[in-house]
Each structure stands twice: as structure tokens, then as C-alpha cells.
Design a protein around this motif. Structure first.
Motif, mmCIF file in Angstrom:
data_model
loop_
_atom_site.group_PDB
_atom_site.id
_atom_site.type_symbol
_atom_site.label_atom_id
_atom_site.label_comp_id
_atom_site.label_asym_id
_atom_site.label_seq_id
_atom_site.Cartn_x
_atom_site.Cartn_y
_atom_site.Cartn_z
ATOM 1 N N THR A 528 38.258 26.482 36.682
ATOM 2 C CA THR A 528 36.987 25.810 37.016
ATOM 3 C C THR A 528 36.687 26.032 38.496
ATOM 4 O O THR A 528 37.554 25.873 39.349
ATOM 5 C CB THR A 528 37.070 24.314 36.724
ATOM 6 O OG1 THR A 528 37.374 24.110 35.348
ATOM 7 C CG2 THR A 528 35.749 23.631 37.071
ATOM 8 N N GLN A 529 35.451 26.439 38.790
ATOM 9 C CA GLN A 529 35.027 26.681 40.154
ATOM 10 C C GLN A 529 33.831 25.777 40.470
ATOM 11 O O GLN A 529 32.817 25.793 39.764
ATOM 12 C CB GLN A 529 34.635 28.152 40.338
ATOM 13 C CG GLN A 529 34.053 28.486 41.689
ATOM 14 C CD GLN A 529 35.065 28.290 42.813
ATOM 15 O OE1 GLN A 529 36.204 28.698 42.689
ATOM 16 N NE2 GLN A 529 34.651 27.647 43.892
ATOM 17 N N LEU A 530 33.960 24.983 41.538
ATOM 18 C CA LEU A 530 32.842 24.168 42.006
ATOM 19 C C LEU A 530 31.883 25.055 42.788
ATOM 20 O O LEU A 530 32.303 25.887 43.591
ATOM 21 C CB LEU A 530 33.345 23.030 42.889
ATOM 22 C CG LEU A 530 34.192 21.956 42.197
ATOM 23 C CD1 LEU A 530 34.745 20.988 43.236
ATOM 24 C CD2 LEU A 530 33.350 21.209 41.161
ATOM 25 N N ILE A 531 30.602 24.894 42.560
ATOM 26 C CA ILE A 531 29.607 25.673 43.286
ATOM 27 C C ILE A 531 28.565 24.738 43.869
ATOM 28 O O ILE A 531 28.253 23.681 43.319
ATOM 29 C CB ILE A 531 28.936 26.722 42.377
ATOM 30 C CG1 ILE A 531 28.316 26.063 41.144
ATOM 31 C CG2 ILE A 531 29.910 27.815 41.977
ATOM 32 C CD1 ILE A 531 27.568 27.037 40.262
ATOM 33 N N GLU A 532 28.037 25.196 45.011
ATOM 34 C CA GLU A 532 27.031 24.437 45.724
ATOM 35 C C GLU A 532 25.688 25.167 45.639
ATOM 36 O O GLU A 532 25.647 26.357 45.307
ATOM 37 C CB GLU A 532 27.440 24.262 47.189
ATOM 38 C CG GLU A 532 28.745 23.522 47.397
ATOM 39 C CD GLU A 532 28.689 22.080 46.922
ATOM 40 O OE1 GLU A 532 27.573 21.508 46.916
ATOM 41 O OE2 GLU A 532 29.755 21.528 46.563
ATOM 42 N N PRO A 533 24.619 24.461 45.913
ATOM 43 C CA PRO A 533 23.316 25.142 45.918
ATOM 44 C C PRO A 533 23.344 26.330 46.874
ATOM 45 O O PRO A 533 23.821 26.245 47.999
ATOM 46 C CB PRO A 533 22.346 24.051 46.383
ATOM 47 C CG PRO A 533 23.005 22.770 45.996
ATOM 48 C CD PRO A 533 24.480 23.000 46.149
ATOM 49 N N GLY A 534 22.839 27.444 46.411
ATOM 50 C CA GLY A 534 22.822 28.660 47.219
ATOM 51 C C GLY A 534 23.988 29.585 46.940
ATOM 52 O O GLY A 534 23.935 30.772 47.270
ATOM 53 N N ASP A 535 25.077 29.028 46.323
ATOM 54 C CA ASP A 535 26.201 29.895 45.941
ATOM 55 C C ASP A 535 25.765 30.811 44.801
ATOM 56 O O ASP A 535 25.001 30.402 43.912
ATOM 57 C CB ASP A 535 27.404 29.077 45.491
ATOM 58 C CG ASP A 535 28.034 28.317 46.644
ATOM 59 O OD1 ASP A 535 27.643 28.573 47.808
ATOM 60 O OD2 ASP A 535 28.926 27.475 46.392
#
Length: 602
Positions: A528-535
Motif C-alpha cells: 500500500t502506498q499513500l499518495i498526496e495531491p499532485g503525486d
């Protein structure tokens, strides 16, 4: 030193004469008469002249002897054969330069040294017996010894000795000639081996000849039978066979050549030409002398050329012809041999095969166009997806790379990307099987590890049931949850995903797993990979990482470098830039299909 005068010579001669007379007991005390003295003086003068002449001859003889000795010494030293003078114990008293070179020692050190030191331990007994025979039998003796120095170029030395009396010391010595016979021994061994082999061959050949002689009559009869069979075979062969002499007259033509071209024994080739119309397979007319038999008579060799032939009767057919000139040792053309095969049905079958291949290719393209849509319509809120795809240039064949976007419940979407080894319709069918298997299992349970495990089991069963086995394939399935801002994925031997942040930081997001359809029962791990806006998450196939020539491939380094330069750009621009740089790195030609899926949370 001054030469003595006549009177002094006379007195000396007189003294010697009187001494001689006294030894002989002759009276010398009486006074000689004048006549006796004059006569004696004359005789002595004559004798003196004779002695002087003899002395001159002796002087000249001595000079000649000294010159001969000098020449002998020079010849002795420069002789190519080694010479030694040995005493009874083997001590070297004299040596020439060739002997020193052969023994690999300085000439000065050889003198007074024992020759036994220069002979291998195994040959010393041979040397001592040799010396004993020379001094005892007084006859020339011969032996062969090995040198003590293993690095010596000579592996075998032949010794020839003879007994002589040393003129200086008056004692017996052994004059020895030493010769390197290594090459001679090797040659003798080779000759002996060759002789033995030749004897064996002669015996075997003699036996063969005896057997052949016994069976000669049977062989002759068998040959006659085979000749008749060959003539029958050639006469009934399906291929047309024609032999023509240098004048262009047919000396042999089988039934097939008569049936196809009207060839008959005894007739000139030009008679055949008059009734033929020859053209290329696509119908372009050729002159009559383009018949391969005619070209072979001109010295040309033709191999499997296809011609369309039309007879005067109106019958048309396609032949594959081969012909070659028959030449003598000087290159003079004596005739020509030609073979004609009716390939009308083969040409029609190949045409049909090409049509079927074109149809299969069209089906593959249509099927792939449905499996790999040029655009992805993502209806999941907050998710932006862009794709790029390019098939390899090789013959514009349908490739095995694929991708898919699946709308899942809970405001989530699934992304599938993979690569089937191979191209064409078979690869397209395999892609369809994988795509729909993953879709079906994703609707049941969207967990990437579960989906990949179930799809793998299904593909393994399909591989076992398929004739010849299934095709190898890799795949990666990811589930994007924009509300939780996570991307979960499971990898089936595929290229890892790449993550690039707006600040330019790019890295791989990797989790390992087995290729699909290989190991039944394998449970795929998930990450599982957390992503942020813009990633931006980028999924791709090995057509990108392996773009290039030989070992200079684009690689993961090229992907990371490109993503870092285009960080913060929309997914469509990132995917396009990545494909363009991979193509540029490969000098404009990809070796494999390439697929890219880029997604971003908005």
C-alpha cells in the motif's frame, strides 16, 4: 742468428764424420792425402746442399702443417656436430662450441668436468657401458642418452665414439661425436606409427579387396539392377528432368518433362521453346530463351526460380526450375541438367495461407483494439488517468502488452497492466483471458493480492489444458482509493510502479511476485502506498525499460530521470514524455511493445 760459414760447416761435418767412423771402428789417425781431402770436401758440399734443400722442404711442410692445424681447429670449433674428448672415467678433456651449445654449458666449464653431470640419471649407466666398450673392444661404439637439463631443446642425444691415442700425452682417449637426434626420434616414432597404421590399413584393405573380389560378380549384377531402378525412378519421377548436350539436343527426358514441357529425347531444346510462353509469377512476359535449360547451356546456374508457363494448347501452370551447366575440368560447357517441378498447387496454397494470415492479423488488430482502447474514460471522482501505447516496429505485428481500468464499488478504480510473451492472434487471445479474469475476480473481491492469486490459479489451469502449454505473461494490478489516498497493488513478475512527487522526487514502489500462470497455488503479497495531491503513479511495461541497443537500455534510471524532469506536469504529458524519451534512446525503433498508464489524485 747468423748462419755458419763454410769452414765452420766443414769442421762440424768433419767432427760428426769422425765421430761416426769411431763408432764404426774405422781408423782416423793417419793423415789424409790431399786428393782424399778434396774428394771428401766435394762430397760433403754436395751433401750439405742436399741437407739445405731437405731443410727448406721441412720448413714448408711445417708451415703447411700449421695452416692445416689452424684450419682443423677452426673446423673443429665451427662444426655443427658436437665433439668431445673423454677419458676412461668420462672426464671431458676437450670440447667444441657445438657440444657446449647442445649441453647448455660454457665451453671453459666443460673441460675437466665429468660428462656424467650432463646426462640424465636414467642414462648414466648407458654412458658408462658405452665408455667401457670403447676402451675394451677398441671398436667404434654407439649409444643414445637423455640430457640432464630438462629444459634442453634436445630430448635425445646420439653418441658415436672411437678409441684414439692422445698425441700430446701418448694415452688412450675416446673421441665422441654428440648429435641432437630428438627430431629424428620423433620422426622415427611417427614413421613407425604411420608404418604400423599403414600395415593395418593394408591388411584391412587386402581383406576388403579379397571380399570385394569374391563379391564382384554379385556387385556387378546389383549395380546393373540399381541402374535399371534409377532409370525407372528418373523416368517416373514427378519432377521433370532434362539433360541436354552442348549443342542443345535433349539426351534424356523423363515422362514428367515430356508431360509438362513436351521434351523428347533427340529433339533440340529450341523446339520446346517454340511452343512455350514464359512469364513471371505475377504475369510479366519473359523471352522464350529464359527457360532455365537454355540459360544453363550458356553457363548460368539457376536455383528454384518460379515461372508461369503457358503451352500452345492453352494449359497454364507454375513451375519451380533449377538448372546447372555440366562442365569439364577446363570449364568448357558440355551440356546442362535441369529439374522442373509443377508448383501450381503449392503457389495456390501459399496464396491461401497469406490470405489466412492477413485475415488472422486483421482479427488480432480488431481484438487488440477492443482490449487496448486508445483512451481511458475514468469515472472515479478525484482520479485523473492517461495512457500511451506503441507496438514494436517489427513487421507491424500485433503485440502482447495490455492495460485496463476497472470501475469498482466504494468510489474506487482498479488498474491492470501486463505483458504476454509473443505476438499475433494467440497473444491477443491470451490478453483477453487475463483481462477478463482479472475483471471478474476484481468485482468479487478487489484486494489486489486476492485478485492476482485467483487469476494465477485460473491461468495455470488454462496452461495445463492448452496444447503445447500457455504463453508466459507478467501483470500488475493496483486499486486506487481517492478517499483514503492509497494505491494498493500486487505484482506478478512485472515492472514495478514509479512514484513522482511535485517537488521532483521520484522512486520505485516495488513488491515482488511470481509470473502469472507458472506456479499454481502461489499467494501474491500486496503493498500500500499513500499518495498526496499532485503525486503521479506511473505503471509501464518492459518495452520502456528495455528500449535501446545491446546493453545500453533506457532502464529504471532513465524512467526516474524523465519523471524527475517532468514532475508536477499532468499525467498525459508525463506519459507522452516518457514514451518519447524511450523511443529517442532506442534511436527511433522500439524492440518491444510499450504501454504506460499514469494516474494522479486531483
Amino acid at each position: 742468428m747468423a748462419r755458419p760459414s763454410k769452414s765452420e760447416q766443414f769442421e762440424e761435418l768433419r767432427r760428426k764424420a769422425e765421430e761416426r767412423l769411431r763408432r764404426l771402428g774405422i781408423e782416423t789417425h793417419r793423415e789424409p792425402e790431399a786428393e782424399d781431402v778434396a774428394s771428401l770436401l766435394h762430397e760433403l758440399s754436395v751433401h750439405q746442399a742436399e741437407l739445405e734443400m731437405q731443410n727448406e722442404e721441412l720448413r714448408q711442410a711445417r708451415e703447411r702443417t700449421e695452416q692445416a692445424l689452424e684450419r682443423y681447429s677452426e673446423l673443429y670449433d665451427s662444426a655443427p656436430v658436437g665433439y668431445l674428448t673423454l677419458d676412461r672415467r668420462g672426464t671431458i678433456e676437450k670440447s667444441n662450441l657445438a657440444a657446449a651449445r647442445l649441453l647448455q654449458a660454457e665451453r671453459q666449464k666443460l673441460v675437466s668436468d665429468s660428462f656424467l653431470r650432463y646426462v640424465a640419471q636414467s642414462s648414466r649407466g648407458v654412458l658408462l657401458r658405452f665408455l667401457g666398450k670403447v676402451f675394451e673392444s677398441r671398436e667404434p661404439q654407439y649409444c643414445e642418452v637423455a640430457p640432464a637439463n630438462e629444459s634442453s631443446p634436445a630430448s635425445c642425444i646420439r653418441m658415436e665414439g672411437v678409441l684414439k691415442v692422445d698425441p700430446e700425452h701418448g694415452r688412450e682417449v675416446c673421441w665422441v661425436a654428440i648429435i641432437d637426434v630428438s627430431e629424428t626420434k620423433r620422426t622415427q616414432d611417427e614413421l613407425r606409427k604411420a608404418y604400423d597404421e599403414m600395415e593395418d590399413r593394408v591388411e584391412a584393405r587386402t581383406a576388403e579387396l579379397a571380399a570385394a573380389n569374391d563379391n564382384l560378380r554379385w556387385a556387378r549384377e546389383e549395380a546393373e539392377t540399381r541402374e535399371a531402378e534409377l532409370k525407372s525412378f528418373l523416368a517416373t519421377a514427378l519432377d521433370g528432368l532434362i539433360l541436354a548436350d552442348a549443342g542443345g539436343n535433349i539426351v534424356f527426358a523423363n515422362e514428367a518433362s515430356t508431360r509438362m514441357l513436351g521434351a523428347r529425347i533427340g529433339e533440340p531444346v529450341r523446339k520446346i521453346i517454340s511452343g512455350l510462353r514464359i512469364s513471371t509469377p505475377d504475369g510479366k512476359p519473359l523471352p522464350p530463351h529464359a527457360l532455365p535449360t537454355c540459360r544453363a547451356l550458356e553457363g548460368e546456374t539457376i536455383r528454384e526460380q518460379t515461372h508461369r508457363v503457358a503451352l500452345s494448347s492453352g494449359r497454364e501452370f507454375v513451375v519451380s526450375a533449377s538448372a546447372a551447366p555440366i562442365v569439364d575440368s577446363e570449364g568448357e560447357v558440355l551440356g546442362a541438367a535441369s529439374v522442373y517441378r509443377d508448383v501450381t498447387e503449392k503457389v495456390a496454397w501459399e496464396k491461401r495461407k497469406d490470405e489466412l494470415y492477413a485475415k488472422e492479423h486483421h482479427i488480432s488488430e480488431v481484438l487488440q483494439s477492443t482490449l487496448i482502447p486508445p483512451k481511458i474514460e475514468c469515472t472515479t471522482p478525484g482520479v485523473e488517468i492517461a495512457v500511451e501505447y506503441m507496438a514494436a516496429d517489427e513487421e507491424a505485428r500485433v503485440g502482447g502488452d495490455f492495460y485496463d481500468v476497472i470501475q469498482l464499488d466504494g468510489n474506487r478504480c482498479g488498474i491492470l497492466i501486463g505483458d504476454v510473451v509473443g505476438m499475433g492472434l494467440t497473444a491477443a487471445i491470451r490478453v483477453a483471458a487475463v483481462r477478463y479474469a482479472v475483471r471478474s475476480y476484481a468485482y468479487i473481491d478487489a484486494s489486489p493480492g486476492v485478485v492476482m492469486t485467483r487469476a494465477n490459479d485460473a491461468l495455470c489451469r488454462d496452461t495445463e489444458e492448452s496444447v503445447g502449454g500457455g504463453q508466459m505473461l507478467t501483470g500488475l494490478f493496483a486499486v486506487v482509493d481517492p478517499e483514503q489516498r492509497t494505491v494498493m497493488h500486487a505484482n506478478g513478475g512485472h515492472e514495478p510502479p514509479f512514484l513522482v512527487r511535485p517537488d521532483g522526487l521520484a522512486r520505485e514502489v516495488n513488491v515482488q511476485g511470481q509470473m502469472l500462470g507458472v506456479v499454481p497455488g502461489y499467494c501474491y503479497p500486496e503493498a500500500t502506498q499513500l499518495i498526496e495531491p499532485g503525486d503521479v503513479i506511473v505503471l509501464l511495461t518492459d518495452g520502456i525499460t528495455e528500449a535501446g541497443r545491446n546493453s545500453h537500455v533506457f532502464g529504471a534510471e532513465g524512467v526516474l530521470s524523465c519523471l524527475a524532469r517532468h514532475a508536477g506536469e499532468p499525467p498525459a504529458q508525463i506519459a507522452k514524455a516518457l514514451l518519447e524519451e524511450a523511443i529517442e534512446h532506442a534511436h527511433g525503433r522500439l524492440r518491444d511493445d510499450a504501454a504506460i498508464v499514469a494516474l494522479r489524485l486531483t
